[in-house]
Design an enzyme around this catalytic site. Structure first.
Site, mmCIF file in Angstrom:
data_model
loop_
_atom_site.group_PDB
_atom_site.id
_atom_site.type_symbol
_atom_site.label_atom_id
_atom_site.label_comp_id
_atom_site.label_asym_id
_atom_site.label_seq_id
_atom_site.Cartn_x
_atom_site.Cartn_y
_atom_site.Cartn_z
ATOM 1 N N ASP A 268 -0.592 26.668 4.859
ATOM 2 C CA ASP A 268 -1.773 26.434 4.039
ATOM 3 C C ASP A 268 -2.705 27.640 4.214
ATOM 4 O O ASP A 268 -2.467 28.533 5.029
ATOM 5 C CB ASP A 268 -2.449 25.101 4.400
ATOM 6 C CG ASP A 268 -3.284 24.579 3.227
ATOM 7 O OD1 ASP A 268 -3.600 25.368 2.320
ATOM 8 O OD2 ASP A 268 -3.632 23.382 3.222
HETATM 9 C C1 BGC Z 1 -5.527 23.638 0.327
HETATM 10 C C2 BGC Z 1 -4.188 23.550 -0.403
HETATM 11 C C3 BGC Z 1 -4.135 24.559 -1.511
HETATM 12 C C4 BGC Z 1 -4.376 25.923 -0.926
HETATM 13 C C5 BGC Z 1 -4.294 27.025 -1.930
HETATM 14 C C6 BGC Z 1 -5.878 25.050 0.700
HETATM 15 O O1 BGC Z 1 -7.191 25.171 1.153
HETATM 16 O O2 BGC Z 1 -5.471 22.834 1.475
HETATM 17 O O3 BGC Z 1 -4.009 22.250 -0.886
HETATM 18 O O4 BGC Z 1 -2.897 24.484 -2.160
HETATM 19 O O5 BGC Z 1 -5.671 25.947 -0.354
HETATM 20 O O6 BGC Z 1 -5.389 27.061 -2.762
#
Ligand code: BGC
Length: 716
Positions: A268
């Site tokens: 993530d």
């Molecule tokens: C979130 C994800 C997301 C990623 C990319 C993160 O902060 O937890 O769900 O896909 O950012 O934007």
């Protein structure tokens, strides 16, 4: 291309790569439009495996630069020219692109796998034509605590609905053939347990037993793997002491070993670096990179920990070339499976926006849940006089919820506009805002419609809410409206469950509309006037008070069975001295504009030997459902299973099937279910699945509280 050939091809590409090129493949950089020149330079220099098309950690809430197709094509061309390996171009296409469909938790209320699949076909079509080839969807975090802002992004409290939603969304994006030019890669996230963030505080500690993990948190991911999901995102949270980004056992032994996942794992956002934030877990970014890569995180999302440290880790011997190669191979195989080497650009073209909007409206209508309808107040007459007030009444964008990055605003209408459009003959009186003093302007109305809701800033990532109920100043609006002595309809535009105990009695009718997307307002108007039926059923529990949280229908029963959800409170020993454990509305609940009755269920055989179940047979259950009212309507028949005696404490009900049947007045239909192995068994702590002989009750009816049931037995 068959898998063996694909593996050979990936191996050949890998063998032709230099070390910096391999390190590039495991790196994802940010491209947010305005950094085009830097991105061109980075593709030349770093040769990244992927670009994420987002500009901040709060992409779901903040306005993002929209995607520019030509630029993406240029960047893809450049990557192909530089290294001959296409880029994964990833964006959070969560529940829509130009046309926004209901937020995932809202669309779970539609109880309709096919509809969700069709919606995601449309989402893919739009996003693909913008050049995006990878989405960070579906979010499969089961959650019991609506204080957690991200509950809106997932399927809610039920693992079975999670399984169904996972498959529908993945098939929508990936189609039946991931290598087709117009298919996009999906990403099952956040693996795993993120929805159990303690206290609903985002990114927080999670504590989940293996038994609970196996039966509640992993099922949707199992379903995702079965549906062929190409990628998985590891979660931010720490689980029982180990951050998921470095959780070798869960990322490798369980995800790849037990679940059989063979694609690539991406971290993530900045999660590799964040391993240094868990006090004492990773000393520095270099150690974090080693921990994540060896645990099974193949690609590092935007924090450059891999980029800066892999070479040194290899030199020191902390990381082996074989470990790096494993990650690179998984990324290359994903790109090969997507056919990106053959067609690096997604097909261009137009799409039928009107058809997508009509589909969005259908999905939104089918997600609206009618909770209360005293004296059949709804549907409203189109010729009467209507008083409208409330938050979100004049807003056009908020029903698109969080994670609506590319919304076309010209597709949107406010609820006020939609109501006027749906009932041009009606006299509409409106309060200009939701403050109580303006309610008096509605005094000549026959009926009051009050809109309550939350904005996209109130939900989503990092958007926990401590008091999940209608805020006090809006409650005053409800009280004031009640005192006017008119019938009051409440339209609740919350994408999360909220507690209704302190306002419920103020309303004669309640629609839980959630965040319905681009056509959310039109769907509300259609349901208010009966142009559409309220098609949804609750995919979550609505608590009476937020003091009851967590409150969910499939909680394991306690020692004295006092959980109260099923009405079995022993008031000498209540859950709380001031409250029972009874929700305002239970899971699966939802009224219709007509009424339905279910016959007692029957089974072809009430006793089956365990061996038959093991061989794929099941209890053949049927039930008759009749439309007993005088309007056509769709019955949503729900099947719940209870294992009466077992080697583990089992929930009092587990949803295991549902069916939607459109019935004319007086019409009866037979609904059948096969209750098979997957429905009767459960997972043990080690991930093995068991079905134990003994008695089971199969409940079939309108929601999780139904008493309409039949007992069956599995013999040894
Ligand atoms: C979130 C994800 C997301 C990623 C990319 C993160 O902060 O937890 O769900 O896909 O950012 O934007």
């Amino acid at each position: 291309m068959d898998e063996a050939m694909l593996c050979r091809r990936a191996q050949t590409i890998l063998e032709g790569m230099t070390l910096p090129e391999k390190i590039g493949q495991v790196t994802q950089l940010m491209y947010y439009g305005t950094n085009y020149d830097e991105t061109v330079a980075a593709i030349r220099e770093i040769k990244p495996g992927s670009l994420i098309l987002a500009g901040s950690a709060l992409a779901g809430n903040e306005k993002q630069e929209s995607v520019q197709r030509d630029r993406l094509d240029e960047l893809q061309e450049l990557a192909m020219a530089e290294i001959g390996v296409p880029l994964l171009l990833g964006r959070d296409v969560i529940h829509g692109h130009h046309v926004v469909f209901p937020a995932p938790l809202t669309s779970a209320c539609a109880f309709d796998k096919e509809l969700v699949r069709t919606c995601y076909d449309a989402v893919r079509e739009e996003a693909g034509k913008d050049g995006i080839n990878w989405t960070f969807t579906p979010m499969l975090d089961m959650a019991h605590d609506p204080r957690w802002g991200r509950i809106v992004e997932g399927p809610g409290e039920d693992p079975y609905l999670g399984e169904v939603m996972a498959e529908a969304m993945i098939k929508g994006f990936q189609t039946e053939d991931l290598s087709a030019p117009d298919a996009m890669a999906a990403c099952a996230k956040h693996y795993v347990g993120y929805g159990a963030s303690e206290g609903g505080r985002d990114y927080n500690h999670t504590e989940i037993s293996d038994y609970n993990l196996q039966n509640n948190y992993l099922p949707a991911f199992r379903s995702a793997v079965k549906a062929g999901v190409a990628t998985v995102m590891s979660a931010f949270n720490e689980l029982n002491g180990i951050p998921l980004t470095a959780h070798r056992h869960l990322l490798t032994d369980v995800l790849r070993g037990d679940l059989g996942f063979d694609g690539m794992v991406v971290s993530d956002w900045e999660a590799v670096q964040q391993l240094t934030n868990f006090a004492g877990f990773a000393r520095d970014r270099k150690e974090a990179a080693a921990q994540a890569l060896t645990a099974g995180v193949d690609m590092d999302m935007i924090d450059n920990c891999y980029l800066e440290n892999v070479e040194q880790l290899l030199a020191e011997g902390t990381l082996t070339m074989a470990e790096l190669d494993t990650a690179v191979l998984r990324i290359l195989k994903t790109k090969l499976r997507m056919g990106l080497f053959e067609h690096p650009h997604m097909p261009r073209g137009s799409y039928d926006a009107q058809a997508h909007l009509a589909l969005a409206q259908k999905a939104a209508e089918q997600s609206v849940v009618l909770l209360k309808n005293n004296q059949s107040l709804l549907p409203l007459s189109k010729t009467g006089s209507l008083g409208l007030a409330g938050a979100l009444l004049h807003d056009k964008t908020e029903l698109c919820s969080s994670w609506a990055l590319d919304t076309r605003e010209e597709y949107l209408r406010s609820i006020s506009e939609a109501v006027k459009l749906a009932a041009p003959q009606a006299t509409i009186l409106e309060a200009q805002d939701y403050l109580t003093q303006h309610v008096t302007t509605l005094r000549d109305a026959d009926v009051l419609v009050l809109v309550f809701g939350e904005t996209h800033w109130d939900n989503g990532e990092s958007r926990g809410m401590a008091e999940v109920e209608i805020p006090e100043e809006q409650q005053m609006l409800a009280q004031r409206a009640r005192r006017m002595g008119k019938p009051v309809v409440a339209v609740l535009c919350y994408a999360r469950p909220i507690a209704l105990g302190n306002v419920e009695h103020l309303f004669d009718a309640i629609l839980y509309a959630g965040h319905g997307g681009s056509r959310g307002a039109d769907a509300i108007a259609a349901v208010l006037f009966g142009d559409a039926e309220p098609g949804g059923r609750l995919a979550f529990t609505l608590p009476h008070s937020f003091g009851q949280l967590p409150l969910y229908y499939n909680a394991p029963p306690g020692a004295r069975r006092m959980n109260g959800y099923y009405g079995e409170d022993d008031m000498r020993m209540p859950n709380y001295v001031d409250l029972t454990g009874k929700p305002s509305y239970p899971f699966g609940y939802g009224l219709s504009y007509t009424t339905f009755a279910w016959s007692a269920p029957t089974v072809a055989a009430a006793t089956l030997p365990l061996a038959a179940i093991e061989q794929g047979e099941g209890f053949a259950l049927s039930v008759q459902v009749t439309n007993t009212g005088n309007r056509a309507g769709t019955a949503v028949t729900q099947l719940y299973v209870r294992d009466l005696v077992g080697s583990r404490v089992r929930p009092l009900r587990c949803l295991r099937g549902f069916d939607r049947t459109l019935l004319q007045p007086g019409e009866t239909a037979t609904v059948t279910f096969t209750v098979a192995k997957a429905d009767l068994g459960f997972y043990l702590e080690d991930g093995s699945f068991v079905v134990e002989p003994g008695d089971f009750t199969l409940y079939v009816g309108e929601n999780c509280l139904t008493d309409n049931a039949i007992d069956v037995t599995l013999t040894k």
